[in-house]
Design a protein around this motif. Structure first.
Motif, mmCIF file in Angstrom:
data_model
loop_
_atom_site.group_PDB
_atom_site.id
_atom_site.type_symbol
_atom_site.label_atom_id
_atom_site.label_comp_id
_atom_site.label_asym_id
_atom_site.label_seq_id
_atom_site.Cartn_x
_atom_site.Cartn_y
_atom_site.Cartn_z
ATOM 1 N N ASP A 41 13.559 49.190 -6.312
ATOM 2 C CA ASP A 41 12.591 50.169 -6.808
ATOM 3 C C ASP A 41 11.146 49.647 -6.754
ATOM 4 O O ASP A 41 10.265 50.230 -7.349
ATOM 5 N N HIS A 58 13.628 54.840 -5.018
ATOM 6 C CA HIS A 58 14.343 53.765 -4.335
ATOM 7 C C HIS A 58 13.823 53.577 -2.919
ATOM 8 O O HIS A 58 13.439 54.531 -2.250
ATOM 9 N N ASN A 64 18.034 57.810 -7.778
ATOM 10 C CA ASN A 64 17.101 57.266 -6.780
ATOM 11 C C ASN A 64 15.717 57.880 -6.888
ATOM 12 O O ASN A 64 14.826 57.558 -6.101
#
Lengths: 401, 458
Positions: free
Chosen positions: A211, A201, A51
């Motif tokens: 994203d 993220h 992430n």
């Protein structure tokens, strides 16, 4: 070696019911295995994707003012100064939303004025420590400075600058470098891109543009505030306890809503995907086990029903290996027939699932691995009965004729 | 006759306990997995207010962008919520028996008692008909009147859990408390109420819990309460103040109407269309006319409450049951074959094929009934496991946890599956044993298996 299949085929032909039942089980098991493997793989990849943040060392504090005396700006200044002064805190920022926490805002950003179609971006309002608190890497440009942070505002206020993730920058400026270029807000006012974030993220893990994130230098609106805090490695839990204690009592005009680690937020975000993968794996494993039991049962039954023939064959000179081979071959034939039907069933089911529910279609790798797995399971399940058959003494043939 | 068959079946099953246990286990496993996935599925796909399905309608108007539909996945549908001015205009109609306009906002509740911690309470700002329209049960007191919406009067209804936390569950009607630092008087306390899915507001998750407090609709404007739910805007507008927001094309309100009959439905639809055409003439609503009155079950379907994952799990469960039952067919065949000598004697003594068939079907039924009972218990265990899987460490609750309990529906499912299993797994073996010749049975080869060892030369 005698690989003559004829006697085996004859035996199956004579009482086809059992073989047919097992072949059907194998077919169904293979179809489920192949499709489940595809879905599980997709979910495991989804849950495990990076992430961009420093997840193990982050936590979030949510507070909300609720009284008339409540002074939002003063609270932010006090809280942030206190948080940033804590030993072990690397950075702390107020933020309009928490990555991976299902609540945030998105807006269309355009690369030219007057265009109708914008690119949807997940918008975060943060202050000068935002990037450091997120733990994301800047690949070009610079972070915000303290003087650039705008006061809270409602609606479509003009913004001088914006940070984009590389994924978002690429769709906005496919021709090249986005740094220093202008994007346009819904009211066609230009905003300069002052930095590119390598990867990060946003809010909604099921969104295909997860994203596509943009960060703007602005304090979010009150009276609720979210603080994103990043700590030195290993100090998160102790700091979370300390912050929770302090925030609960330090200011009676506001309420501490919750304190959560980023790890628990991430876990929560992927709970459904993780659980689907677990459930699919468990049920598929149980299904293979039941099918293996079916193969085992059929082989056991065949051995028991043909004890006298086995004895006769042994008496006529067949070796133990011949008997084992006979039963393993018989079992493999059934498995192979089932697997052939199973491949067709798997492809049909996969096609239907992908068309109706946009689920991943089983690939060649899944199919071949599945067939191999089913085949090996079939051999293993028939192994013990085949050994038992080989142990039948030739003398059996003479006893009961 | 059935009693006799049952006795025969029992003694037959007792003769080979290992095989019997295996059969019961296979059926139980299949039924357990099916009951588990169907219990969750029924909870998800259920209509929480079926008795009013034909009366309640979600109102939607397409006020979206001329070039892009509001819903990417359902381009034919209008946005699921309404803009303020449309909602307010429609609220004036007297065609519906009841009508509700609402949204949720964040609130903090404090009783003012020394030492008591203020409580965060998600609050529904709604017009008065909400409670009667959705058959919300009250433990104490009642809702408010339409006049209280106009005022707006400082009255509040608490959910039972919130009343528990604030007043220890006592009758708090008449007490005052502070909601976001404004004084409100409690007029009602709800009984336990958890419609699943939360059909009247599916934004932010279909399995969300209902709000913990309810205040009159008029407070939305009077106190400039922001939405804590979802809101969407398409039009480039400054939106610099709450008034801007209220006058904008942003959608953020849920509107429901209760319509007495088809006639009322028709009148309401034409009212919607007339209103939309008037707005189009005034320069709004640039998309083609698309106004809808959607009954509850359709509303749940339109909003994809049951996801593809849930359907996949049900499919998987039935594939699993199928494999388990195929296995049971094989085991039953073997089981009946072992008892073939007895069957042969019974045939020789004059039992008809039909009687033999029925007797064996009884045995299969007994196995499947035992399997269903064990399967139900196993399903209870699996559902408990599911609740553990969905446990969260952070105090938030996942809606699946509320669904994953053995419900009356699960028991019905288990019963139905037992009958299905008996028919699927028992019919063929019973028929086979029934039509085999008595002599073959007496020789112990009822299924026509012949010993032909002569071809087996090494």
């Amino acid at each position: 070696m005698n690989w003559n299949l004829r006697p085996i085929l004859v035996a199956i032909w004579r009482s086809p019911t059992g073989a047919l039942l097992v072949a059907l089980q194998v077919a169904l098991a293979l179809a489920v295995l192949v499709n489940a493997a595809g879905i599980v793989q997709q979910r495991v990849q989804k849950v495990g994707r990076p992430n961009g943040m420093d997840t193990p060392n982050q936590f979030v504090v949510a507070v909300s003012g609720f009284t008339r005396e409540f002074d939002y700006t003063a609270m932010l200044a006090t809280d942030l100064a206190w948080l940033r002064g804590l030993p072990g805190v690397v950075a702390a920022s107020v933020t309009s939303a928490v990555p991976l926490l299902d609540s945030g805002s998105s807006a269309g950003i355009r690369n030219a004025p007057g265009l109708k179609a914008g690119r949807q971006a997940n918008i975060f309002e943060m202050d000068e420590q935002g990037l450091a608190a997120l733990g994301v890497r800047l690949v070009a440009g610079r972070a915000f400075s303290a003087e650039e942070i705008l006061p809270p505002a409602q609606g479509n206020q003009a913004l001088p600058q914006i940070l984009l993730t590389r994924a978002l920058a690429r769709v906005l400026f496919p021709d090249g470098d986005a740094l220093g270029r202008q994007v346009y807000d819904p009211l066609d006012r230009p905003i300069t891109v002052t930095g590119i974030i390598e990867h990060m993220h946003g809010n909604w893990v099921d969104w295909d543009k997860l994203d596509h994130v943009a960060i703007v230098p602005r304090v979010p609106e009150g009276p609720q505030a979210l603080y994103l805090v990043r700590t030195r490695a290993g100090e998160r839990d102790a700091l979370m306890r300390r912050v929770e204690e302090h925030m609960a009592t330090s200011d009676p005009t506001r309420l501490l809503l919750w304190v959560r680690s980023m790890s628990s937020i991430e876990r929560r975000a992927y709970l459904a995907d993780r659980n689907l993968a677990i459930f699919l794996t468990a049920v598929t494993a149980a299904l293979l086990l039941v099918a293996a039991l079916g193969i085992f049962g059929l082989a056991t039954y065949n051995v028991a029903a043909r004890t006298r023939q086995i004895g006769t064959r042994r008496a006529l000179g067949a070796r133990r290996g011949d008997i084992v081979r006979h039963f393993l071959l018989e079992s493999s034939l059934v498995t192979t027939a089932g697997a052939t039907a199973g491949v067709a069933l798997a492809l049909a089911a996969g096609y239907w699932l992908s068309v109706t529910w946009q689920l991943p279609r089983p690939g060649l790798l899944h199919l071949s691995t599945g067939v191999a797995a089913v085949w090996i399971i079939g051999l293993l399940a028939a192994w013990q009965p085949a050994r038992r058959a080989a142990a039948v003494p030739p003398a059996v043939a003479t006893r009961t004729v | 006759m059935l009693g006799y068959y049952l006795r025969l079946a029992m003694s037959s099953l007792r003769r080979s306990p290992g095989l019997t246990a295996l059969m019961i286990a296979a059926v139980a496993l299949g039924i357990a997995v099916c009951v588990t996935s169907l219990t969750v599925y029924q909870g998800l796909s259920g209509n929480p207010i079926p008795w009013k399905n034909d009366l309640l309608h979600a109102v939607t108007i397409d006020n979206w962008d001329p070039q892009f539909p509001a819903r990417e996945r359902h381009p034919d549908q209008p946005p699921t919520q309404l803009a303020w001015r449309d909602a307010v205009a429609l609220l004036e109609s007297d065609i519906p028996v009841r009508s509700v306009v609402m949204f949720k906002t964040a609130g903090v509740l404090a009783t003012g008692t020394a030492g008591a911690r203020p409580q965060r309470a998600l609050t529904r700002v709604t017009s008065a008909d909400f409670f009667a329209m959705f058959d919300v049960p009250f433990r104490f007191g009642a809702g408010w009147t339409a006049a209280a919406d106009q005022g707006p009067e400082p009255v509040i209804v608490l959910a039972s859990a919130m009343n528990e936390r604030l007043f220890g569950g006592a009758n708090s009607v008449g007490r005052t408390l502070r909601w976001n630092d404004m004084e409100f008087r409690v007029v009602g306390v709800l009984d336990e109420w958890r419609p699943l899915p939360k059909f009247y507001d599916l934004n932010n998750g279909a399995l969300q819990e209902p709000e913990e407090a309810y205040i009159p609709w008029g407070w939305g404007l009077a106190a400039e309460l922001p939405s804590a739910g979802s809101w969407n805007c398409w039009k480039p507008e400054p939106l610099a103040s709450f008034r801007d927001f209220v006058q904008s094309e942003c959608v953020w309100l849920q509107v429901w109407v209760e319509l007495a009959d088809a006639g009322a439905r028709q009148r309401m639809q034409s009212l919607l269309d007339t209103y939309a055409r008037d707005q189009q003439r005034a320069g709004r609503l640039p998309r083609p006319l698309n106004n809808r009155l959607t009954p509850v079950d359709r509303w749940l379907a339109d909003n994809d409450v049951v996801g593809s994952d849930d359907r996949v799990l049900v499919g998987l469960a039935f594939a699993f049951l199928a494999v388990c039952l195929l296995n049971t067919v094989g085991l039953l065949l073997a089981r009946f074959q072992r008892g073939a000598v007895t069957t042969g004697v019974r045939r020789a003594l004059g039992a008809s094929r039909r009687q033999i068939c029925l007797q064996h079907l009884t045995e299969a039924g007994l196995v499947c009934a035992a399997g269903a009972a064990l399967g139900l218990a196993l399903a209870g265990l699996l559902l408990w496991g599911l609740r553990l899987l969905y446990a969260t460490q952070d105090g938030t609750r996942d809606g699946i946890q509320a669904l994953a309990h053995v419900a009356p529906g699960s028991i019905t499912t288990a019963l139905a599956l037992a009958v299905l299993a008996t028919l699927v797994a028992g019919l063929y073996p019973s028929w086979r044993i029934g039509r085999s010749a008595p002599a073959a049975c007496l020789q112990g080869r009822p299924m026509g298996f012949r010993h032909t060892g002569r071809r087996f030369v090494p």
